[in-house]
Design a protein around this motif. Structure first.
Motif, PDB file in Angstrom:
ATOM      1  N   LEU A 115       0.838  -1.195   0.000  1.00 47.03           N
ATOM      2  CA  LEU A 115       0.000   0.000   0.000  1.00 47.03           C
ATOM      3  C   LEU A 115       0.872   1.243   0.000  1.00 47.03           C
ATOM      4  N   VAL A 116       0.420   2.244  -0.749  1.00 53.93           N
ATOM      5  CA  VAL A 116       1.023   3.574  -0.725  1.00 53.93           C
ATOM      6  C   VAL A 116       0.035   4.512  -0.057  1.00 53.93           C
ATOM      7  N   VAL A 117       0.484   5.248   0.938  1.00 55.61           N
ATOM      8  CA  VAL A 117      -0.380   6.169   1.674  1.00 55.61           C
ATOM      9  C   VAL A 117       0.158   7.583   1.517  1.00 55.61           C
ATOM     10  N   GLY A 118      -0.655   8.541   1.965  1.00 56.57           N
ATOM     11  CA  GLY A 118      -0.239   9.933   1.936  1.00 56.57           C
ATOM     12  C   GLY A 118      -0.479  10.634   0.621  1.00 56.57           C
ATOM     13  N   LEU A 119      -1.322  10.068  -0.235  1.00 53.50           N
ATOM     14  CA  LEU A 119      -1.613  10.705  -1.517  1.00 53.50           C
ATOM     15  C   LEU A 119      -2.591  11.858  -1.318  1.00 53.50           C
ATOM     16  N   HIS A 120      -2.536  12.821  -2.225  1.00 54.24           N
ATOM     17  CA  HIS A 120      -3.371  14.027  -2.111  1.00 54.24           C
ATOM     18  C   HIS A 120      -4.666  13.837  -2.893  1.00 54.24           C
ATOM     19  N   GLY A 121      -5.488  12.892  -2.427  1.00 54.51           N
ATOM     20  CA  GLY A 121      -6.780  12.658  -3.059  1.00 54.51           C
ATOM     21  C   GLY A 121      -6.696  12.008  -4.420  1.00 54.51           C
ATOM     22  N   THR A 122      -5.540  11.402  -4.758  1.00 55.59           N
ATOM     23  CA  THR A 122      -5.373  10.785  -6.080  1.00 55.59           C
ATOM     24  C   THR A 122      -5.255   9.268  -5.990  1.00 55.59           C
ATOM     25  N   GLY A 123      -5.628   8.688  -4.836  1.00 58.41           N
ATOM     26  CA  GLY A 123      -5.516   7.250  -4.663  1.00 58.41           C
ATOM     27  C   GLY A 123      -6.706   6.487  -5.202  1.00 58.41           C
ATOM     28  N   ASP A 124      -6.798   5.220  -4.806  1.00 62.65           N
ATOM     29  CA  ASP A 124      -7.896   4.362  -5.262  1.00 62.65           C
ATOM     30  C   ASP A 124      -9.214   4.784  -4.622  1.00 62.65           C
ATOM     31  N   ARG A 125     -10.278   4.600  -5.388  1.00 60.52           N
ATOM     32  CA  ARG A 125     -11.626   4.788  -4.838  1.00 60.52           C
ATOM     33  C   ARG A 125     -12.053   3.475  -4.202  1.00 60.52           C
ATOM     34  N   LEU A 126     -12.158   3.482  -2.880  1.00 63.31           N
ATOM     35  CA  LEU A 126     -12.381   2.239  -2.150  1.00 63.31           C
ATOM     36  C   LEU A 126     -13.715   1.597  -2.477  1.00 63.31           C
TER      37      LEU A 126
ATOM     38  N   ALA B 187       0.985   1.312  -9.694  1.00 61.06           N
ATOM     39  CA  ALA B 187      -0.398   1.224  -9.224  1.00 61.06           C
ATOM     40  C   ALA B 187      -1.117   0.072  -9.918  1.00 61.06           C
ATOM     41  N   VAL B 188      -1.994  -0.605  -9.179  1.00 58.78           N
ATOM     42  CA  VAL B 188      -2.787  -1.697  -9.747  1.00 58.78           C
ATOM     43  C   VAL B 188      -4.278  -1.388  -9.692  1.00 58.78           C
ATOM     44  N   GLY B 189      -4.680  -0.326  -8.996  1.00 57.52           N
ATOM     45  CA  GLY B 189      -6.083   0.067  -8.938  1.00 57.52           C
ATOM     46  C   GLY B 189      -6.371   1.239  -9.853  1.00 57.52           C
ATOM     47  N   ASP B 190      -7.305   2.081  -9.438  1.00 58.37           N
ATOM     48  CA  ASP B 190      -7.678   3.237 -10.260  1.00 58.37           C
ATOM     49  C   ASP B 190      -7.071   4.527  -9.717  1.00 58.37           C
ATOM     50  N   ALA B 191      -5.939   4.425  -9.022  1.00 61.24           N
ATOM     51  CA  ALA B 191      -5.244   5.629  -8.560  1.00 61.24           C
ATOM     52  C   ALA B 191      -4.785   6.449  -9.753  1.00 61.24           C
ATOM     53  N   ARG B 192      -4.863   7.770  -9.604  1.00 59.09           N
ATOM     54  CA  ARG B 192      -4.498   8.673 -10.692  1.00 59.09           C
ATOM     55  C   ARG B 192      -3.071   9.193 -10.600  1.00 59.09           C
ATOM     56  N   ASP B 193      -2.499   9.230  -9.398  1.00 60.42           N
ATOM     57  CA  ASP B 193      -1.163   9.796  -9.225  1.00 60.42           C
ATOM     58  C   ASP B 193      -0.576   9.274  -7.915  1.00 60.42           C
ATOM     59  N   LEU B 194       0.670   8.796  -7.975  1.00 58.74           N
ATOM     60  CA  LEU B 194       1.355   8.308  -6.781  1.00 58.74           C
ATOM     61  C   LEU B 194       2.381   9.301  -6.243  1.00 58.74           C
ATOM     62  N   THR B 195       2.433  10.485  -6.839  1.00 63.10           N
ATOM     63  CA  THR B 195       3.427  11.473  -6.430  1.00 63.10           C
ATOM     64  C   THR B 195       3.229  11.864  -4.968  1.00 63.10           C
ATOM     65  N   GLY B 196       4.321  11.868  -4.214  1.00 66.26           N
ATOM     66  CA  GLY B 196       4.266  12.263  -2.818  1.00 66.26           C
ATOM     67  C   GLY B 196       3.849  11.177  -1.869  1.00 66.26           C
ATOM     68  N   GLY B 197       3.578   9.949  -2.357  1.00 68.40           N
ATOM     69  CA  GLY B 197       3.131   8.867  -1.492  1.00 68.40           C
ATOM     70  C   GLY B 197       4.288   8.167  -0.807  1.00 68.40           C
TER      71      GLY B 197
ATOM     72  N   LEU C 288     -15.578   3.326   4.465  1.00 70.52           N
ATOM     73  CA  LEU C 288     -14.323   4.015   4.188  1.00 70.52           C
ATOM     74  C   LEU C 288     -14.462   4.852   2.934  1.00 70.52           C
ATOM     75  N   GLN C 289     -14.100   6.112   3.024  1.00 71.94           N
ATOM     76  CA  GLN C 289     -14.219   7.024   1.894  1.00 71.94           C
ATOM     77  C   GLN C 289     -12.892   7.686   1.531  1.00 71.94           C
ATOM     78  N   THR C 290     -11.797   7.250   2.127  1.00 67.10           N
ATOM     79  CA  THR C 290     -10.521   7.906   1.867  1.00 67.10           C
ATOM     80  C   THR C 290     -10.067   7.686   0.426  1.00 67.10           C
ATOM     81  N   HIS C 291      -9.414   8.687  -0.118  1.00 67.49           N
ATOM     82  CA  HIS C 291      -8.825   8.608  -1.462  1.00 67.49           C
ATOM     83  C   HIS C 291      -7.324   8.827  -1.410  1.00 67.49           C
TER      84      HIS C 291
END
Length: 376
Positions: free
Chosen positions: A54-65, A123-133, A93-96
């Motif tokens: 898992l990559v955490v700390g994304l700015h709202g660009t992660g997977d839609r749970l 990324a293997v899900g629908d995350a849009r950007d991993l920058t800063g994770g 859970l609603q975190t992105h």
């Protein structure tokens, strides 16, 4: 005094001219390379590692749970292991800011425990950007299922995305990141050189001539009878009574002249032609003509008569012309002893890359191309 100086200068210029014009041309020496640059040692190999994390700390660009179930289940399982039990509670859970990723790495040979290796995060899900994770602790396994390294750290994507009201621009791949020295080696892969007294050198480009030259120079420089050619790709070394590390050090620095096969590689999509130095073409006559077909559309607008009930109509008109360029004459491409003479002969006939491709194919069909022709 002045006349003597002028005369001396003239003699110096004449002498320099004679020296520069009478020096014979020295052909270029054949290319010699080190043995360790063209062979691989038996048992010395990389190992591929892979892990899921898992990559955490994304700015709202992660997977839609709500859409990515495996990311939600992984997050819940991780929180349970950390003492946060939310599985039995009605929590949506609603975190992105979380994304499921695959982590890959290459474990080099002779890696020891505690060493660091680079990892790639995708990324293997629908995350849009991993920058800063930040990648959380991820075990990396080999094909045998054992864990050989553990990865964690902040990743860098070297990508950016700018979004406006009507357009979006993206550079590089924001869903693929890299962590330099991001994994710690936990288990070593044992490498034994010459365990049975025999060590094999594997040529990266199979060739009997190159293998024989390698065996000859090893027998002359290291020990007589040590090297033997098994096949075009393998040279066997009898390491009985020798220290493998010191012997391979001496062998690796020996230089040989590798032999290359006569081959022409053609990439029709890009018009690229690559020919080896040993390519030869027998004397052939070539005539290349160009056919040009031009299609011109000239639609005409037909207007009805004034004060009539007619409608305006468009009448299509097409003009097709075909022409041939007969300026190309029948030329003779003579057999040349070198690649330079072959290229010069083809250029003298005014051939472009596309023409050369079709002509080389025709020459091969005629049997005059003394080389393998590989078309990609």
């Amino acid at each position: 005094m002045t006349g003597l100086v002028h005369r001396a200068l003239r003699l110096f210029v004449v002498a320099a001219f004679v020296l520069t014009t009478c020096v014979p041309f020295t052909p270029a020496h054949a290319t010699r390379v080190r043995i360790k640059d063209i062979v691989d040692y038996e048992g010395v190999r990389d190992n591929q590692l892979v892990g899921y994390g898992l990559v955490v700390g994304l700015h709202g660009t992660g997977d839609r749970l709500t859409n990515t179930i495996f990311t939600r289940e992984t997050l819940i399982g991780m929180l349970n292991r950390l003492g946060v039990n939310i599985r039995d509670r009605m929590i949506q859970l609603q975190t992105h800011d979380v994304a499921a990723v695959m982590v890959t790495a290459t474990l080099p040979p002779f890696s020891h425990g505690g060493g660091h290796i680079d990892v790639t995060v995708s990324a293997v899900g629908d995350a849009r950007d991993l920058t800063g994770g930040t990648l959380l602790v991820t075990p990396l396994q080999a094909a045998d299922g054992a864990v050989y390294a553990v990865a964690q750290g902040s990743l860098v994507t070297n990508a950016f995305t700018a979004t406006g009201q009507a357009a979006t621009i993206t550079r590089n791949i924001p869903t693929n990141g890299h962590i330099a020295n991001g994994a710690v080696v936990e288990r070593e892969v044992p490498v034994t050189l010459g365990a049975n007294g025999i060590l094999h050198l594997s040529l990266r480009n199979a060739n009997f001539t190159t293998a024989t030259r390698i065996a000859d120079i090893i027998n002359r420089r290291v020990s007589r009878g040590m090297a033997k050619v098994d096949d075009p790709r393998t040279v066997s070394l009898d390491m009985s009574g020798f220290d493998p590390s010191q012997t391979l050090y001496r062998i690796g620095d020996l230089t040989v002249e590798p032999d290359t096969m006569a081959k022409v590689v053609i990439d029709e999509a890009s018009g690229t032609i690559v020919m080896g130095d040993n390519v030869r073409i027998s004397t052939v006559a070539i005539a290349q003509g160009n056919l040009t077909i031009q299609v011109t559309e000239m639609p005409q607008v037909v207007q009805p008569a004034p004060f009539s009930n007619g409608t305006t109509a468009v009448v299509p008109q097409t003009r097709i012309t075909a022409s041939t360029d007969d300026s190309h004459r029948l030329g003779i491409l003579r057999e040349g002893p070198t690649l330079a003479s072959l290229v010069s002969g083809m250029n003298a006939l005014g051939m472009g890359p596309r023409d050369m491709i079709s002509i080389l194919q025709a020459i091969k069909a005629d049997g005059a191309l003394q080389a393998d022709l590989e078309v990609r």
